[in-house]
Write a protein that holds these residues in place. Structure first.
Motif, PDB file in Angstrom:
ATOM      1  N   MET A 177       0.830  -1.216   0.000  1.00 21.42           N
ATOM      2  CA  MET A 177       0.000   0.000   0.000  1.00 21.42           C
ATOM      3  C   MET A 177       0.859   1.258   0.000  1.00 21.42           C
ATOM      4  SD  MET A 177      -2.724  -1.314  -0.650  1.00 21.42           S
ATOM      5  CE  MET A 177      -3.462   0.282  -0.976  1.00 21.42           C
ATOM      6  N   GLY A 178       1.958   1.246   0.753  1.00 30.66           N
ATOM      7  CA  GLY A 178       2.899   2.369   0.691  1.00 30.66           C
ATOM      8  C   GLY A 178       3.481   2.497  -0.707  1.00 30.66           C
ATOM      9  N   ASN A 179       3.807   1.359  -1.316  1.00 29.77           N
ATOM     10  CA  ASN A 179       4.328   1.374  -2.684  1.00 29.77           C
ATOM     11  C   ASN A 179       3.295   1.937  -3.647  1.00 29.77           C
ATOM     12  OD1 ASN A 179       6.677   0.180  -1.784  1.00 29.77           O
ATOM     13  ND2 ASN A 179       6.089  -1.894  -2.406  1.00 29.77           N
ATOM     14  N   ALA A 180       2.022   1.593  -3.439  1.00 31.73           N
ATOM     15  CA  ALA A 180       0.965   2.064  -4.341  1.00 31.73           C
ATOM     16  C   ALA A 180       0.821   3.578  -4.246  1.00 31.73           C
ATOM     17  CB  ALA A 180      -0.360   1.381  -4.000  1.00 31.73           C
ATOM     18  N   ARG A 181       0.872   4.113  -3.028  1.00 34.77           N
ATOM     19  CA  ARG A 181       0.748   5.570  -2.875  1.00 34.77           C
ATOM     20  C   ARG A 181       1.872   6.282  -3.609  1.00 34.77           C
ATOM     21  NH1 ARG A 181       1.428   8.230   1.543  1.00 34.77           N
ATOM     22  NH2 ARG A 181       2.445   6.575   2.707  1.00 34.77           N
ATOM     23  N   PHE A 182       3.087   5.733  -3.477  1.00 42.51           N
ATOM     24  CA  PHE A 182       4.221   6.347  -4.172  1.00 42.51           C
ATOM     25  C   PHE A 182       4.060   6.221  -5.688  1.00 42.51           C
ATOM     26  CE2 PHE A 182       8.324   5.726  -6.310  1.00 42.51           C
ATOM     27  CZ  PHE A 182       8.811   7.015  -6.171  1.00 42.51           C
ATOM     28  N   ALA A 183       3.699   5.029  -6.160  1.00 42.32           N
ATOM     29  CA  ALA A 183       3.562   4.815  -7.611  1.00 42.32           C
ATOM     30  C   ALA A 183       2.537   5.786  -8.195  1.00 42.32           C
ATOM     31  CB  ALA A 183       3.162   3.370  -7.889  1.00 42.32           C
ATOM     32  N   LEU A 184       1.419   5.958  -7.499  1.00 43.84           N
ATOM     33  CA  LEU A 184       0.385   6.878  -7.988  1.00 43.84           C
ATOM     34  C   LEU A 184       0.887   8.317  -8.001  1.00 43.84           C
ATOM     35  CD1 LEU A 184      -2.717   5.312  -6.213  1.00 43.84           C
ATOM     36  CD2 LEU A 184      -2.452   5.595  -8.696  1.00 43.84           C
ATOM     37  N   SER A 185       1.805   8.647  -7.091  1.00 44.79           N
ATOM     38  CA  SER A 185       2.283  10.033  -7.023  1.00 44.79           C
ATOM     39  C   SER A 185       3.139  10.397  -8.231  1.00 44.79           C
ATOM     40  CB  SER A 185       3.071  10.270  -5.722  1.00 44.79           C
ATOM     41  OG  SER A 185       4.378   9.709  -5.809  1.00 44.79           O
ATOM     42  N   ASP A 187       3.015   8.475 -11.234  1.00 44.66           N
ATOM     43  CA  ASP A 187       2.440   7.900 -12.463  1.00 44.66           C
ATOM     44  C   ASP A 187       0.910   7.982 -12.400  1.00 44.66           C
ATOM     45  OD1 ASP A 187       2.502   6.623 -14.913  1.00 44.66           O
ATOM     46  OD2 ASP A 187       2.898   4.606 -14.081  1.00 44.66           O
ATOM     47  N   PRO A 188       0.385   9.210 -12.114  1.00 44.37           N
ATOM     48  CA  PRO A 188      -1.041   9.329 -11.810  1.00 44.37           C
ATOM     49  C   PRO A 188      -1.952   9.005 -12.986  1.00 44.37           C
ATOM     50  CG  PRO A 188      -0.033  11.500 -12.019  1.00 44.37           C
ATOM     51  CD  PRO A 188       1.097  10.505 -12.056  1.00 44.37           C
ATOM     52  N   GLY A 189      -1.430   9.094 -14.204  1.00 42.10           N
ATOM     53  CA  GLY A 189      -2.280   8.857 -15.373  1.00 42.10           C
ATOM     54  C   GLY A 189      -2.357   7.400 -15.787  1.00 42.10           C
ATOM     55  N   ASN A 190      -1.707   6.502 -15.028  1.00 39.96           N
ATOM     56  CA  ASN A 190      -1.647   5.085 -15.402  1.00 39.96           C
ATOM     57  C   ASN A 190      -2.938   4.372 -14.957  1.00 39.96           C
ATOM     58  OD1 ASN A 190      -1.136   2.306 -15.523  1.00 39.96           O
ATOM     59  ND2 ASN A 190       1.050   2.583 -15.127  1.00 39.96           N
ATOM     60  N   GLN A 191      -3.813   4.107 -15.937  1.00 41.04           N
ATOM     61  CA  GLN A 191      -5.118   3.514 -15.638  1.00 41.04           C
ATOM     62  C   GLN A 191      -4.985   2.143 -14.978  1.00 41.04           C
ATOM     63  OE1 GLN A 191      -8.268   5.055 -16.243  1.00 41.04           O
ATOM     64  NE2 GLN A 191      -8.769   3.383 -14.820  1.00 41.04           N
ATOM     65  N   ALA A 192      -4.047   1.329 -15.479  1.00 41.84           N
ATOM     66  CA  ALA A 192      -3.846  -0.010 -14.899  1.00 41.84           C
ATOM     67  C   ALA A 192      -3.409   0.101 -13.446  1.00 41.84           C
ATOM     68  CB  ALA A 192      -2.807  -0.786 -15.717  1.00 41.84           C
ATOM     69  N   LEU A 193      -2.584   1.100 -13.156  1.00 34.35           N
ATOM     70  CA  LEU A 193      -2.124   1.313 -11.780  1.00 34.35           C
ATOM     71  C   LEU A 193      -3.285   1.731 -10.877  1.00 34.35           C
ATOM     72  CD1 LEU A 193      -0.026   1.709  -9.533  1.00 34.35           C
ATOM     73  CD2 LEU A 193       0.512   3.944 -10.548  1.00 34.35           C
ATOM     74  N   GLN A 194      -4.114   2.644 -11.375  1.00 35.05           N
ATOM     75  CA  GLN A 194      -5.266   3.090 -10.576  1.00 35.05           C
ATOM     76  C   GLN A 194      -6.172   1.909 -10.230  1.00 35.05           C
ATOM     77  OE1 GLN A 194      -7.248   6.196 -12.739  1.00 35.05           O
ATOM     78  NE2 GLN A 194      -5.361   7.361 -13.032  1.00 35.05           N
ATOM     79  N   THR A 195      -6.446   1.078 -11.250  1.00 36.22           N
ATOM     80  CA  THR A 195      -7.312  -0.081 -11.043  1.00 36.22           C
ATOM     81  C   THR A 195      -6.693  -1.043 -10.034  1.00 36.22           C
ATOM     82  OG1 THR A 195      -8.079   0.146 -13.306  1.00 36.22           O
ATOM     83  CG2 THR A 195      -8.513  -1.971 -12.228  1.00 36.22           C
ATOM     84  N   ARG A 196      -5.402  -1.306 -10.218  1.00 38.43           N
ATOM     85  CA  ARG A 196      -4.745  -2.264  -9.335  1.00 38.43           C
ATOM     86  C   ARG A 196      -4.686  -1.730  -7.901  1.00 38.43           C
ATOM     87  NH1 ARG A 196       1.463  -4.487  -9.321  1.00 38.43           N
ATOM     88  NH2 ARG A 196       1.110  -6.064  -7.708  1.00 38.43           N
ATOM     89  N   ALA A 197      -4.373  -0.452  -7.754  1.00 35.44           N
ATOM     90  CA  ALA A 197      -4.267   0.128  -6.405  1.00 35.44           C
ATOM     91  C   ALA A 197      -5.596  -0.016  -5.668  1.00 35.44           C
ATOM     92  CB  ALA A 197      -3.847   1.599  -6.492  1.00 35.44           C
ATOM     93  N   GLU A 198      -6.691   0.178  -6.376  1.00 34.51           N
ATOM     94  CA  GLU A 198      -8.003   0.034  -5.749  1.00 34.51           C
ATOM     95  C   GLU A 198      -8.263  -1.431  -5.353  1.00 34.51           C
ATOM     96  OE1 GLU A 198     -10.021   1.926  -4.395  1.00 34.51           O
ATOM     97  OE2 GLU A 198     -11.722   0.547  -4.131  1.00 34.51           O
ATOM     98  N   ASN A 222       4.295  -1.242 -11.925  1.00 34.39           N
ATOM     99  CA  ASN A 222       5.382  -1.026 -10.966  1.00 34.39           C
ATOM    100  C   ASN A 222       6.393  -0.037 -11.557  1.00 34.39           C
ATOM    101  OD1 ASN A 222       7.747  -1.255  -9.396  1.00 34.39           O
ATOM    102  ND2 ASN A 222       7.233  -3.354  -8.793  1.00 34.39           N
ATOM    103  N   PRO A 223       6.536   1.150 -10.952  1.00 35.24           N
ATOM    104  CA  PRO A 223       7.424   2.151 -11.562  1.00 35.24           C
ATOM    105  C   PRO A 223       8.875   1.678 -11.668  1.00 35.24           C
ATOM    106  CG  PRO A 223       6.753   2.832  -9.349  1.00 35.24           C
ATOM    107  CD  PRO A 223       5.918   1.637  -9.713  1.00 35.24           C
ATOM    108  N   PHE A 224       9.272   0.766 -10.781  1.00 34.73           N
ATOM    109  CA  PHE A 224      10.662   0.322 -10.788  1.00 34.73           C
ATOM    110  C   PHE A 224      10.968  -0.615 -11.960  1.00 34.73           C
ATOM    111  CE2 PHE A 224       9.711   1.596  -6.458  1.00 34.73           C
ATOM    112  CZ  PHE A 224      10.743   2.484  -6.235  1.00 34.73           C
TER     113      PHE A 224
END
Ligand code: ZN
Ligand code: FE
Length: 258
Positions: A177-185, A187-198, A222-224
């Motif tokens: 969850m900490g990783n997700a908050r950072f990734a969204l910060s 890469d906010p436009g990444n639809q797959a990331l938004q869906t996965r984070a939810e 995963n931004p890394f």
């Protein structure tokens, strides 16, 4: 030919946020453990299933991955990196990246995974499509660079990214969850990331682990694993920088992210 069955994989939560993994081969009865953070929950899982350890695989030397080896090993063979033999529990089998060994009746490729520590290795079971990456590649993240360089960890990420996308990534901690908050910060436009984070948020709400994950999901979110993506390079203000430098900048940004 007997039907080949995939190995049974059991995720065992240990300590505050560690994961150990048990593997079991139904046909031979062989059981393997990947990393040994804490004896009691692992032993309880073995007892519940009537399994006994034949093999212990060690990814790296940190206490939260090896401290229960002594308590659990019994007659099991303990396998770890030859390069780190001096700082691992006594090894029965010292392995090097590039080697293939046999565990639970399956070939296991030893992959070099430096970055978090220089001697970190990963275990790839191509037949069951499993990767044990511990503190190198993690769900939506990667381990901190305690010993290795950004270039080394970026090399590790590229090595993993080349594995079959259906590979199951078994990493060492519940940091998602900490990783997700950072990734969204970043890469906010990444639809797959938004869906996965939810989806991950809902899983945590139900008290479920977010580990293991699918490599295809990591590649998309995963931004890394995506330091060479022009979108991320621009987001980091480094559109023309070498990939490894962008990776290093993402890692530093995560280190300082609150
Ligand atoms: Zn570690
Ligand atoms: Fe760890």
């Amino acid at each position: 030919m007997p039907l080949e069955r995939p190995l049974t994989l059991v995720t065992v939560p240990c300590l505050q946020d560690n994961y150990a993994f048990l593997l079991h081969d139904e046909s031979s009865g062989e059981t393997a453990l990947v990393d040994a953070p804490e004896a009691a929950p692992i032993q309880a899982e073995l007892d519940r299933r009537g399994w006994s350890l034949g093999t212990i695989l060690i990814t790296h030397h940190h206490d939260d991955h090896v401290q229960a080896v002594a308590a659990l090993r019994g007659g099991a063979r303990v396998i770890g990196a030859a390069a780190d033999a001096h700082r691992l529990p006594p090894l029965d089998q010292a392995v090097r990246p590039g080697e293939t060994i046999t565990v639970c009746g399956e070939p296991v490729e030893i992959l070099d995974a430096p970055g978090h520590t220089v001697g970190h290795i990963a275990f790839h079971f191509p037949r069951s499509a499993l990767l044990f990456s511990a503190d190198s590649l993690m769900a939506l993240g990667c381990g901190r660079l305690f010993e290795g360089t950004a270039a080394q960890m970026w090399g590790t990420m590229q090595r993993f990214r080349a594995l079959p996308p259906n590979t199951t990534v078994c990493s060492g901690h519940e940091y998602t969850m900490g990783n997700a908050r950072f990734a969204l910060s970043i890469d906010p436009g990444n639809q797959a990331l938004q869906t996965r984070a939810e989806q991950l948020r809902q899983a945590r709400e139900r008290g479920e682990p977010t580990v293991p994950s699918k490599l295809s999901d990591e590649i998309a979110t995963n931004p890394f694993l995506r330091a060479d993506d022009p979108v991320l390079k621009s987001a980091m203000g480094m559109p023309d920088a070498p990939d490894a430098e962008v990776f290093g900048a993402i890692r530093s940004a995560k280190d300082n992210f609150r």
